[in-house]
Scaffold this motif. Structure first.
Motif, PDB file in Angstrom:
ATOM      1  N   LEU A   6     -20.346 -20.917  24.230  1.00 40.77           N
ATOM      2  CA  LEU A   6     -20.394 -22.157  23.462  1.00 40.77           C
ATOM      3  C   LEU A   6     -19.485 -23.202  24.104  1.00 40.77           C
ATOM      4  O   LEU A   6     -19.863 -24.369  24.272  1.00 40.77           O
ATOM      5  CB  LEU A   6     -19.963 -21.855  22.023  1.00 40.77           C
ATOM      6  N   ALA A   7     -18.282 -22.777  24.480  1.00 40.24           N
ATOM      7  CA  ALA A   7     -17.339 -23.711  25.115  1.00 40.24           C
ATOM      8  C   ALA A   7     -17.918 -24.246  26.422  1.00 40.24           C
ATOM      9  O   ALA A   7     -17.831 -25.434  26.724  1.00 40.24           O
ATOM     10  CB  ALA A   7     -16.004 -23.014  25.360  1.00 40.24           C
ATOM     11  N   ARG A   8     -18.571 -23.352  27.195  1.00 35.40           N
ATOM     12  CA  ARG A   8     -19.145 -23.800  28.477  1.00 35.40           C
ATOM     13  C   ARG A   8     -20.315 -24.743  28.259  1.00 35.40           C
ATOM     14  O   ARG A   8     -20.468 -25.739  28.957  1.00 35.40           O
ATOM     15  CB  ARG A   8     -19.602 -22.595  29.304  1.00 35.40           C
ATOM     16  N   ALA A   9     -21.154 -24.409  27.279  1.00 34.89           N
ATOM     17  CA  ALA A   9     -22.316 -25.258  26.990  1.00 34.89           C
ATOM     18  C   ALA A   9     -21.849 -26.659  26.600  1.00 34.89           C
ATOM     19  O   ALA A   9     -22.378 -27.670  27.079  1.00 34.89           O
ATOM     20  CB  ALA A   9     -23.154 -24.645  25.873  1.00 34.89           C
ATOM     21  N   ARG A  10     -20.841 -26.705  25.753  1.00 29.00           N
ATOM     22  CA  ARG A  10     -20.355 -28.010  25.310  1.00 29.00           C
ATOM     23  C   ARG A  10     -19.673 -28.762  26.446  1.00 29.00           C
ATOM     24  O   ARG A  10     -19.807 -29.986  26.541  1.00 29.00           O
ATOM     25  CB  ARG A  10     -19.378 -27.827  24.150  1.00 29.00           C
ATOM     26  N   ALA A  11     -18.946 -28.029  27.276  1.00 20.66           N
ATOM     27  CA  ALA A  11     -18.280 -28.692  28.410  1.00 20.66           C
ATOM     28  C   ALA A  11     -19.334 -29.301  29.338  1.00 20.66           C
ATOM     29  O   ALA A  11     -19.180 -30.419  29.824  1.00 20.66           O
ATOM     30  CB  ALA A  11     -17.406 -27.690  29.155  1.00 20.66           C
TER      31      ALA A  11
END
Ligand SMILES: [Zn+2]
Lengths: 251, 185
Positions: free
Chosen positions: B162-167
């Motif tokens: 999720l953090a990577r997708a948002r980044a």
């Protein structure tokens, strides 16, 4: 909490997924750190933009009715050994799917209906092995396995006893191929499992090649008496061909 | 249980999830027709395995089957040139090369003024294994624990994906915006 730790927790903080102690530590850090406040603010803005701007695709009109009709057409099915819904088993099969997917990218052929059918059968073979759900009816007796399919399918798969030839019957199960129910007969040869799928011999079935290999499995296809047969196994081609000729010859 | 009872019980559990099922399938397949095929197939499979459903969250159960069916579909329909997940590099997204915008200046906030349609395109450009997590969180509002169940991954992996997708989304969004600002476009 330092900035590195705060950055690692920024998403979970915005999502309300931190436990109370971490949440308090994070809030204390944000009070004194404008840079991390900015990080959190940026995430809030993205979340707001996504919920306002990303389309939620609702199911189209009539889909519920179409599914209801498809369920009516599906055969009555109440397995004796119901497969439990197990997230751990799912994770295992997902890992396998991931492993297979990198393999499959090497294949550049444009998929055709016959291809999809073969993919489904190989997937069914793998799924049955992974989920440890080879059979709905476990029996080496053809007179137990054959009647089990009665009323569950619109076809009656011939079940043959090939034990004396080295291919003992393990049982049968109901599977889905290309969205339709199909019979899967399970045989064993030494330590190898053979899934023999039996489905109506229609145009899609005819589009599959007589012999093919995918994802490390051999698939042999033939037709007989209006039924299509697909034998899927990690057995060598010669052994699988022997199984095929036994199936076709034995009455 | 008669067949009619069984079907009725299944429909009580599964049909309320139809919008969520379609939304997930639609974001994974990218078009209405294939999404509908995936959802239909998933419901047939779910009906088949319904005897294995022991209660619990019907949405997670149904969505896990939809997700698996959609990934099988993606596998089957992968076109040559499609980048598999393992080889995906965020730099292949139209991503920012610089740092993030100064967050305390509202005029510079790229996200606030971003184009909605472009947002949809950027989500569609994410690899499927990031898209499912993102859609389940942002559009379905699911807790991490349920997303982990649907996707068959640990909660920690949900967090990192999720953090990577948002980044990736933030980066992809900020670059054209900043270009626009600096070149007066
Ligand atoms: Zn800080």
């Amino acid at each position: 909490m330092d900035c590195r730790q705060a950055a690692a927790r920024a998403d979970a903080f915005v999502d309300g997924e931190l436990d109370p102690a971490e949440r308090a530590a994070m809030a204390a850090h944000l009070l004194g750190c404008a840079a991390c406040r900015g990080q959190v603010e940026e995430r809030r803005e993205l979340a707001a933009a996504l919920s306002a701007g990303a389309t939620y695709h609702r199911a189209p009109e009539g889909l519920a009715e179409r599914i209801g009709a498809a369920l009516d057409a599906a055969p009555a099915f109440a397995p004796g050994r119901a497969q439990r819904w197990r997230p751990a088993a799912l994770a295992a099969s997902l890992a396998l799917v991931a492993a297979l997917s990198s393999f499959a990218t090497l294949r550049l052929a444009v998929p055709d209906p016959g291809d999809a059918l073969l993919d489904d059968m190989v997937a069914g073979h793998v799924r049955a092995l992974m989920a440890d759900h080879l059979t709905d009816v476990a029996s080496s007796d053809q007179h137990t396995v054959k009647p089990w399919f009665n009323g569950k399918l619109n076809l009656s798969p011939p079940v043959k006893d090939l034990t004396t030839s080295g291919f003992p019957l393990v049982g049968g199960r109901l599977d889905y191929v290309a969205g339709r129910p199909a019979a899967a007969l399970v045989y064993r040869h030494r330590q190898h499992v053979i899934n023999l799928f039996v489905a109506p011999d229609d145009a899609r079935a005819a589009a599959t090649p007589a012999a093919s290999a995918r994802q490390g499995y051999n698939v042999l296809h033939w037709s007989d008496g209006g039924l299509g047969y697909w034998a899927v196994s990690d057995l060598g081609a010669a052994d699988l061909a022997q199984f095929q000729s036994l199936m076709r010859e034995t009455r | 249980m008669t067949d009619i009872e069984r079907k009725a019980r299944f429909e009580r559990v599964a049909l309320p999830q139809l919008d969520a099922a379609f939304n997930l399938a639609r974001w994974l397949t990218g078009n209405d027709r294939d999404a509908e095929d995936v959802v239909q197939e998933a419901y047939l499979r779910a009906f088949r395995y319904f005897d294995g459903y022991r209660g619990g969250d019907g949405r997670s159960w149904m969505l896990s089957i939809v997700r698996r069916t959609a990934f099988t579909w993606l596998e089957r329909n992968r076109r040559p040139g499609t980048v598999p997940f393992e080889e995906f590099d965020a730099s292949e997204m139209p991503a920012a090369d610089g740092g993030s915008a100064p967050p305390d200046d509202p005029e510079q906030s790229a996200i606030r003024s971003a184009d909605r349609r472009r947002l949809g395109e950027l989500i569609a450009a994410l690899p499927a294994q990031f898209r499912d997590v993102l859609v389940l969180r942002e559009l379905e509002d699911m807790p991490y624990r349920d997303i982990a169940t649907v996707c068959g991954i640990p909660v920690g992996t949900v967090m990192s994906r999720l953090a990577r997708a948002r980044a990736m989304l933030r980066q992809a969004w900020i670059r054209p915006q900043r270009k626009g600002l600096s070149h007066g476009l």
